[in-house]
Design an enzyme around this catalytic site. Sequence first.
Site, PDB file in Angstrom:
ATOM      1  N   THR A   1       8.202   4.376   4.466  1.00  0.00           N
ATOM      2  CA  THR A   1       9.366   3.485   4.509  1.00  0.00           C
ATOM      3  C   THR A   1      10.460   3.997   3.583  1.00  0.00           C
ATOM      4  O   THR A   1      11.654   3.974   3.927  1.00  0.00           O
ATOM      5  CB  THR A   1       8.961   2.054   4.119  1.00  0.00           C
ATOM      6  N   GLY A  50       0.822  -1.209   0.000  1.00  0.00           N
ATOM      7  CA  GLY A  50       0.000   0.000   0.000  1.00  0.00           C
ATOM      8  C   GLY A  50       0.852   1.253   0.000  1.00  0.00           C
ATOM      9  O   GLY A  50       1.941   1.295   0.589  1.00  0.00           O
ATOM     10  N   GLY A  83       0.414   3.950   1.566  1.00  0.00           N
ATOM     11  CA  GLY A  83       0.596   4.439   2.929  1.00  0.00           C
ATOM     12  C   GLY A  83       1.661   3.683   3.697  1.00  0.00           C
ATOM     13  O   GLY A  83       2.122   4.143   4.741  1.00  0.00           O
ATOM     14  N   HIS A  84       2.047   2.509   3.199  1.00  0.00           N
ATOM     15  CA  HIS A  84       3.140   1.737   3.792  1.00  0.00           C
ATOM     16  C   HIS A  84       4.472   2.094   3.118  1.00  0.00           C
ATOM     17  O   HIS A  84       5.489   2.291   3.781  1.00  0.00           O
ATOM     18  CB  HIS A  84       2.891   0.232   3.619  1.00  0.00           C
ATOM     19  N   ILE A  85       4.437   2.155   1.791  1.00  0.00           N
ATOM     20  CA  ILE A  85       5.671   2.348   1.025  1.00  0.00           C
ATOM     21  C   ILE A  85       6.260   3.740   1.226  1.00  0.00           C
ATOM     22  O   ILE A  85       7.471   3.891   1.430  1.00  0.00           O
ATOM     23  CB  ILE A  85       5.409   2.081  -0.474  1.00  0.00           C
TER      24      ILE A  85
END
Length: 369
Positions: free
Chosen positions: A130, A123, A125-127
């Site tokens: 990070t 997602g 919002g995760h990538i």
Amino acid sequence: MNSQHFLLISCTGQGHINPTLQLAIRLIHGGARVTFATTVHGLKQIKKFPSLEGLSYASFSDGFDDGNKPIGDPQHIMSEFKRVGSHKKKKKKNRHCRERERERERNQTSMNSQHFLLISCTGQGHINPTLQLAIRLIHGGARVTFATTVHGLKQIKKFPSLEGLSYASFSDGFDDGNKPIGDPQHIMSEFKRVGSQTLTNLIVKLSNDEHHKVTFLVYTILLPWAADVARDMGIPSAFLSIQSTAALAIYQKYFNTHDGLYHIYENSPPNSIQFKGLPPFASSDLPSFLLPTSPHNSVIPTIQEHIQTLEKDPNPCVLLNTFDALEEAAIEAIVNLNLIPIGPLVPSTFFDTKDQFALGVMGFGLVCT
């Protein structure tokens, strides 16, 4: 940024100091060294200093070091501030300063030998956060490999291009992107089973180069099994919490093995949850998947595994996408974890610039080089 030393100066008012210190923190996260300076009297009034490696404090005189300024003559005050504040006075570096510089050089050498493997779900919002952490680590002198699922990596249209930053993938069991509909538990189970094996293979592959072995693993939410992989391979790891710290506090209160609330409220949510220093959280304020009626409650076992995996770690490390002043009460509500606020992990064109500054002097919104 690693070669830069920024001197940030500000007047003594809180409205001047606070934003200047926040800029200092961002520059530190970008890999620079920063000295924050205000007046002699002003520095004495600061009760609590942010403590960060690479951040030091100093003062300069405004002509009124005891804080007593003449009443009714503001022009004289400003004139003295300019005259005394501008005065140059050369000082030899003292022993403490030399030791700090040597320590910083040692830390920089240590960072240069690090190879971080950062993994995340697919997602955006995760990538995004990070990758922002990856960029900061690169600026700090480390080598970084960012990895997500095979299918997820194919979906990324544009990669940040930085020396020392590389990309890789691991399998979630659904490399073509086709996942069974209506069976989320099977999807998560396969993700853990296949992901654990392919992540192990990836670490072995990356570590074939004797000079670039993976030295640290950072994993995001929904990937708690990654910590087990790291532990089995003798690699330290940290959980990057990309959600609010309040959400993490709720997860811990719900799922800790000592007195977790989940078994009490599994079928009926509580009227409210309370933490010291925070307003009560009504059931409608909780992450929606915790509610019995949620169609997404299949992720509950994974979130529970996150908390219990951290409990098993003798030195559990959690990187928070926030800073102390923003969520101080929520940070204090979390117990028995080594919490390191590193946020906000947001893009910044300032940190991505390649312009070289010999010395940045920043104050009152003015940038001089």
